[in-house]
Design an enzyme around this catalytic site. Structure first.
Site, short mmCIF file in Angstrom:
data_model
loop_
_atom_site.label_atom_id
_atom_site.label_comp_id
_atom_site.label_asym_id
_atom_site.label_seq_id
_atom_site.Cartn_x
_atom_site.Cartn_y
_atom_site.Cartn_z
CE1 TYR A 92 45.22 46.44 37.43
CE2 TYR A 92 45.60 44.08 37.71
CZ TYR A 92 45.99 45.39 37.91
OH TYR A 92 47.15 45.66 38.59
CB SER A 183 36.60 42.27 36.41
OG SER A 183 37.78 41.62 36.80
CD GLN A 184 40.82 48.29 37.19
OE1 GLN A 184 41.97 48.33 37.59
NE2 GLN A 184 40.45 48.77 36.02
CG ASP A 273 35.40 34.64 39.11
OD1 ASP A 273 36.57 34.46 38.70
OD2 ASP A 273 34.81 35.73 39.07
CG HIS A 302 36.53 36.94 35.99
ND1 HIS A 302 36.15 37.36 37.25
CD2 HIS A 302 37.11 38.01 35.39
CE1 HIS A 302 36.51 38.63 37.41
NE2 HIS A 302 37.09 39.03 36.29
#
Length: 319
Positions: A92, A183-184, A273, A302
Site C-alpha cells: 500500500y 500486504s496490499q 500481525d 507484518h
C-alpha cells in the site's frame, strides 16, 4: 505464542464478519465486461536499466476510466518460447520498486511484470472524478459515490488486465502465469487470480483489504486501515450508516472474490500481525476452494517472513 487474534483452531474455521453485497457477482461481472471493452493501447519503451541476459521495458497500458497504468517488464533473452511469467504487485502506497530485485526470475527464463498501482507511489495515473472525500486513503475513495466509483475496483481490474496483457505476449505461455505480492500486493494477488482465473499459481503474503468490519471490531482501524477510523470520525461520527458503509466496502473485500480462484495457492500469514489481523486473512483463505497450502509464522507480524521468498520461488518453478 502471542495471541492478538482468535486461537489458531478458530482461525481455521473463521468465515468473516463483513457483509457481502447481494449483487456482488453481478457487480464484478459488469466490471470485467467494462475492462474487456477497453483498448489497452500497450506501449513498450526500453528502460535505462538493462542486464546482459534480459531486456527491460517500461510498459504502459490504458485501464478502465482511461488511466494510463505503468508496469516494469523484464523479458529473458535466451529463454525457450513460450515460457512462464510472473506478475507482481506492491504494498500500500508504494511502487514496483527496483529492477534488480526482479531479475532472478528472468535468469530462470521467466518473463516478469511488476505494476504500479494507480494513484500511489509510482508512475500510474489516478484520473479522479469521484464524489465525496479523498482524505488519506484509497479504501474510502468513492465510498460516497456509486459503487462503480470505488478506486480499488479499478485497481483490482488493472491487475487482471495486466495479467491478460502478460498472457497475450507471444513469448509467454498463457497457461503458465503466476502472481505474487505482499500486504496490499497480497490482496491484489488474490484479486488478480480471482478476476483472471487462468492464473496458474499465486503466492500472497499477509493479504490486506479483507474483512473490514472485523478490522473495525478489533480496534485495528489504524496504520494501513487508519482511513476507516478517519472516515467515520468525520463523516459518520455516530455510526448511523455503518451497515451501509461496510456493505459498500464489501464490493472490494477480497474474501468474497476468493472462491473464484482456480489456480494453486501458497499463502503466508504471521499470527502476530497487527497491521492485517490474522482472522481477516483467514476469512479470505478459508473461502478458497482451489488447491491451497498455508504457511504459518506464529511469532511474526507484518514483516519479512524468513524463508518464504525461497518457498515462493520454488513454488513458481512448478509453473
Amino acid at each position: 505464542m502471542p495471541l492478538i487474534d482468535l486461537p489458531l483452531e478458530k482461525l481455521h474455521t473463521y468465515e468473516g464478519r463483513n457483509p457481502r453485497p447481494d449483487d456482488f457477482d453481478a457487480y464484478w461481472d459488469r466490471a470485467l465486461k467494462e475492462m474487456k471493452a477497453v483498448d489497452p493501447q500497450i506501449e513498450l519503451r526500453p528502460s535505462e536499466f538493462q542486464v546482459p541476459f534480459a531486456e527491460c521495458f517500461d510498459l504502459y497500458f490504458t485501464g478502465v476510466k482511461g488511466a494510463r497504468v505503468y508496469a516494469k517488464y523484464i523479458r529473458p533473452k535466451h529463454a525457450a518460447t513460450p515460457h512462464p511469467a510472473i506478475v507482481q504487485f506492491h504494498g500500500y502506497s508504494g511502487n514496483s520498486g527496483d529492477w534488480s530485485d526482479k531479475i532472478q526470475y528472468a535468469a530462470l527464463g521467466y518473463s516478469f511484470f511488476s505494476m504500479d498501482c494507480r494513484g500511489q507511489g509510482g508512475l500510474s495515473e489516478d484520473v479522479g472524478g469521484i464524489k465525496g472525500t479523498t482524505l488519506r486513503g484509497h479504501i474510502i475513495r468513492g465510498i460516497d459515490d456509486h459503487p462503480d466509483q470505488l478506486l480499488f475496483r479499478d485497481i483490482f481490474l488493472d491487475t487482471a488486465q495486466l495479467a491478460g496483457i502478460a498472457m497475450s505476449m507471444p513469448e509467454v505461455d498463457a497457461e503458465r502465469v503466476g502472481v505474487i505480492g505482499g500486504s496490499q500486493g497480497g490482496a491484489l494477488t488474490i484479486a488478480c487470480a480471482a478476476l483472471e482465473p487462468r492464473i496458474k499459481r499465486l503466492a500472497p503474503v499477509f493479504p490486506f483489504l479483507s474483512d473490514y468490519k472485523r478490522v473495525w471490531e478489533m480496534d485495528q482501524a489504524k496504520d494501513a486501515y487508519q482511513e476507516l477510523k478517519d472516515y467515520f470520525r468525520r463523516h459518520d461520527p455516530q455510526h448511523k450508516r455503518a451497515e451501509e458503509i461496510f456493505t459498500k466496502l464489501g464490493y472490494i473485500d477480497i474474501q468474497f472474490l476468493a472462491n473464484r480462484i482456480q489456480g494453486e495457492v501458497l499463502l503466508a500469514v504471521g499470527l502476530s500481525d497487527t497491521i492485517c489481523p490474522p482472522s481477516t486473512q483467514f476469512a479470505a483463505y478459508n473461502k478458497i476452494t482451489a488447491k491451497k497450502q498455508l504457511e504459518i509464522y506464529p511469532d511474526f507480524g507484518h514483516e519479512t517472513l524468513p524463508g518464504f521468498s525461497d518457498k515462493t520461488l520454488q513454488f513458481m518453478l512448478g509453473l
